[in-house]
Design a protein around this motif. Structure first.
Motif, PDB file in Angstrom:
ATOM      1  N   LYS A   1       0.856  -1.129  -0.012  1.00 30.48           N
ATOM      2  CA  LYS A   1       0.040  -0.075  -0.175  1.00 30.48           C
ATOM      3  C   LYS A   1       0.782   1.172  -0.019  1.00 30.48           C
ATOM      4  O   LYS A   1       1.628   1.590   0.988  1.00 30.48           O
ATOM      5  N   SER A   2       1.010   1.744  -1.229  1.00 32.54           N
ATOM      6  CA  SER A   2       1.934   3.070  -1.083  1.00 32.54           C
ATOM      7  C   SER A   2       3.419   2.841  -0.777  1.00 32.54           C
ATOM      8  O   SER A   2       3.980   3.501  -0.087  1.00 32.54           O
ATOM      9  N   THR A   3       3.888   1.570  -1.368  1.00 34.52           N
ATOM     10  CA  THR A   3       5.222   1.196  -0.950  1.00 34.52           C
ATOM     11  C   THR A   3       6.045   1.615  -2.063  1.00 34.52           C
ATOM     12  O   THR A   3       5.792   1.163  -3.249  1.00 34.52           O
ATOM     13  N   ARG A   4       7.360   2.053  -1.738  1.00 37.83           N
ATOM     14  CA  ARG A   4       8.363   2.644  -2.404  1.00 37.83           C
ATOM     15  C   ARG A   4       8.948   1.141  -3.170  1.00 37.83           C
ATOM     16  O   ARG A   4       8.783   0.071  -2.630  1.00 37.83           O
ATOM     17  N   LEU A   5       9.343   1.379  -4.429  1.00 34.98           N
ATOM     18  CA  LEU A   5       9.765   0.166  -5.482  1.00 34.98           C
ATOM     19  C   LEU A   5      10.933  -0.377  -4.821  1.00 34.98           C
ATOM     20  O   LEU A   5      10.821  -1.730  -4.939  1.00 34.98           O
ATOM     21  N   GLU A   6      11.640   0.292  -4.293  1.00 31.84           N
ATOM     22  CA  GLU A   6      12.926  -0.453  -3.581  1.00 31.84           C
ATOM     23  C   GLU A   6      12.417  -1.254  -2.650  1.00 31.84           C
ATOM     24  O   GLU A   6      12.938  -2.551  -2.401  1.00 31.84           O
ATOM     25  N   THR A   7      11.528  -1.232  -1.798  1.00 33.91           N
ATOM     26  CA  THR A   7      10.694  -1.962  -0.569  1.00 33.91           C
ATOM     27  C   THR A   7      10.298  -2.965  -1.232  1.00 33.91           C
ATOM     28  O   THR A   7      10.522  -4.283  -0.722  1.00 33.91           O
ATOM     29  N   VAL A   8       9.558  -3.030  -2.170  1.00 30.37           N
ATOM     30  CA  VAL A   8       8.747  -3.943  -3.219  1.00 30.37           C
ATOM     31  C   VAL A   8       9.875  -4.920  -3.380  1.00 30.37           C
ATOM     32  O   VAL A   8       9.844  -6.265  -3.507  1.00 30.37           O
ATOM     33  N   LEU A   9      10.795  -4.267  -4.236  1.00 33.60           N
ATOM     34  CA  LEU A   9      12.004  -5.458  -4.949  1.00 33.60           C
ATOM     35  C   LEU A   9      12.791  -5.712  -4.022  1.00 33.60           C
ATOM     36  O   LEU A   9      13.519  -6.994  -4.225  1.00 33.60           O
ATOM     37  N   LYS A  10      12.982  -5.443  -2.886  1.00 31.94           N
ATOM     38  CA  LYS A  10      13.792  -5.973  -1.803  1.00 31.94           C
ATOM     39  C   LYS A  10      13.184  -7.395  -1.289  1.00 31.94           C
ATOM     40  O   LYS A  10      13.636  -8.504  -0.796  1.00 31.94           O
ATOM     41  N   GLN A  11      11.691  -7.320  -0.956  1.00 31.09           N
ATOM     42  CA  GLN A  11      10.851  -8.568  -0.749  1.00 31.09           C
ATOM     43  C   GLN A  11      11.009  -9.494  -2.003  1.00 31.09           C
ATOM     44  O   GLN A  11      11.396 -10.736  -1.573  1.00 31.09           O
ATOM     45  N   PHE A  12      11.093  -9.041  -3.151  1.00 28.14           N
ATOM     46  CA  PHE A  12      11.168  -9.897  -4.429  1.00 28.14           C
ATOM     47  C   PHE A  12      12.367 -10.594  -4.321  1.00 28.14           C
ATOM     48  O   PHE A  12      12.538 -11.789  -4.635  1.00 28.14           O
ATOM     49  N   ALA A  13      13.569  -9.697  -4.170  1.00 25.78           N
ATOM     50  CA  ALA A  13      14.986 -10.346  -4.195  1.00 25.78           C
ATOM     51  C   ALA A  13      15.114 -11.645  -2.979  1.00 25.78           C
ATOM     52  O   ALA A  13      15.676 -12.275  -3.337  1.00 25.78           O
ATOM     53  N   ARG A  14      14.504 -11.405  -1.977  1.00 26.49           N
ATOM     54  CA  ARG A  14      14.578 -12.264  -1.063  1.00 26.49           C
ATOM     55  C   ARG A  14      13.989 -13.484  -1.421  1.00 26.49           C
ATOM     56  O   ARG A  14      14.352 -14.634  -1.123  1.00 26.49           O
ATOM     57  N   TRP A  15      12.654 -13.411  -1.737  1.00 26.74           N
ATOM     58  CA  TRP A  15      11.963 -14.518  -2.157  1.00 26.74           C
ATOM     59  C   TRP A  15      12.510 -15.460  -3.319  1.00 26.74           C
ATOM     60  O   TRP A  15      12.212 -16.370  -3.428  1.00 26.74           O
TER      61      TRP A  15
END
Length: 78
Positions: free
Chosen positions: A10-24
């Motif tokens: 919810k209104s989350t910065r792309l950097e935060t989104v992709l940090k989760q993506f990178a870990r997953w």
């Protein structure tokens, strides 16, 4: 949300989104331009076996594009 196999933002910065993506998905994310990290995303996206499906959904915003080489994901301006 991670218990249900989903990424929820919810209104989350792309950097935060992709940090989760990178870990997953066990990848490294590199940005063409640091300002791309500031793009905001809101969404509820199912975690896929193949991370490229998630990247395709993020590209539907028409703000960014991704190039992937082995386990490195490059974030670029569209």
């Amino acid at each position: 949300s991670w218990h249900e196999g989903r990424f929820v933002f919810k209104s989350t910065r792309l950097e935060t989104v992709l940090k989760q993506f990178a870990r997953w998905y066990d990848v490294t994310v590199l940005y063409e331009n640091e300002s791309l990290k500031e793009i905001l995303f809101t969404g509820n996206i199912r975690k896929y076996e193949d991370g490229s499906e998630l990247l395709d959904i993020l590209m539907d915003t028409n703000k960014i594009r991704f190039e992937q080489k082995e386990n490195i994901v490059y974030v670029k301006e569209k």
